[in-house]
Scaffold this motif. Structure first.
Motif, PDB file in Angstrom:
ATOM      1  N   SER A  13      -5.956   2.290  -1.858  1.00  0.00           N
ATOM      2  CA  SER A  13      -5.189   3.517  -1.698  1.00  0.00           C
ATOM      3  C   SER A  13      -6.123   4.723  -1.664  1.00  0.00           C
ATOM      4  CB  SER A  13      -4.201   3.678  -2.862  1.00  0.00           C
ATOM      5  OG  SER A  13      -3.704   4.999  -2.920  1.00  0.00           O
ATOM      6  N   ASP A  28     -10.260  -2.513   0.965  1.00  0.00           N
ATOM      7  CA  ASP A  28      -9.220  -3.533   0.878  1.00  0.00           C
ATOM      8  C   ASP A  28      -9.912  -4.850   0.554  1.00  0.00           C
ATOM      9  OD1 ASP A  28      -7.272  -5.429   1.170  1.00  0.00           O
ATOM     10  OD2 ASP A  28      -6.488  -4.660   3.062  1.00  0.00           O
ATOM     11  N   LYS A  74       0.831  -1.211   0.000  1.00  0.00           N
ATOM     12  CA  LYS A  74       0.000   0.000   0.000  1.00  0.00           C
ATOM     13  C   LYS A  74       0.863   1.257   0.000  1.00  0.00           C
ATOM     14  CE  LYS A  74      -3.835   2.105   2.564  1.00  0.00           C
ATOM     15  NZ  LYS A  74      -4.756   1.931   3.709  1.00  0.00           N
TER      16      LYS A  74
END
Length: 218
Positions: A89, A113, A11
């Motif tokens: 993100s 996620d 990430k």
């Protein structure tokens, strides 16, 4: 088989990358990199436009790991109206929202996620698209196999029914490897032709694009 871990699977890498791309976009309107190049993206758009069973007004589309959102922008410009993009993100989502707003397109974006249980929050879709996200999950330095398993379980739950389409483009996995890895949850519907190259007398593909459907319940 496992791929070697890479910063592309973290990430932090993508947050840094999209922070830079936000600056570039605000400075001189550069939307940033289109993952796997525009040709790979356009091949999927063109394939979708040829499918007579897909109604652009009613088909719900989600782009997993949407990045700057340019795949959804391309679909919006072709008349698709129910578009969703997710990425883990926050900076990617910030950039994607700015681009969609500036192009006067209505796209729903959110941070998610997909290696966690996010599916219940997102709903179900007729078309689930992945261009490089399964690759990035596979490159995660920490527990990539577990993350891939969780990711595919999420994808399966995002598909509305057995007629819904999961379209994946990969540069790290061959079609046969994808079919084998997905066989518990998905069945191959078709391949989308991609450019080939010849090396050492063998023919290969730089990228692989395959369309899957949810495996029928037993």
């Amino acid at each position: 088989m496992e791929l070697d871990g890479s910063e592309l699977g973290t990430k932090d890498y993508w947050e840094t990358s999209y922070t830079r791309e936000i600056r570039n976009y605000k400075s001189h309107g550069d939307v940033g990199e289109i993952w796997f190049d525009e040709d790979s993206q356009q091949r999927i758009v063109d394939w979708l436009l040829k499918q007579e069973s897909i109604d652009k007004q009613t088909a719900r589309v989600i782009d997993l790991g949407c990045g700057n959102g340019m795949f959804l922008i391309a679909l919006g410009n072709e008349g698709f109206t129910q578009l969703t993009g997710v990425d883990y993100s926050p900076k990617a989502i910030e950039l994607a929202k700015d681009i969609a707003k500036d192009q006067s397109l209505n796209v729903e974006y959110g941070v998610a996620d997909l290696t966690q249980s996010e599916d219940s929050k997102l709903g179900t879709f007729h078309i689930v698209h992945d261009k490089g996200t399964y690759d990035a999950v596979s490159l995660c330095p920490d527990n990539p196999k577990e993350k891939r398993t969780n990711y595919l379980a999420t994808v399966s739950k995002l598909l509305q029914d057995e007629h819904s389409l999961f379209i994946i483009t990969s540069c790290n996995w061959t079609e046969d490897e994808l079919i084998t890895s997905f066989e518990d949850l998905f069945v191959k519907h078709c391949s989308i032709p991609t450019p080939t190259f010849k090396f050492g007398g063998k023919v290969g593909n730089v990228v692989t694009s395959v369309v899957f459907k949810k495996r029928p319940s037993q």
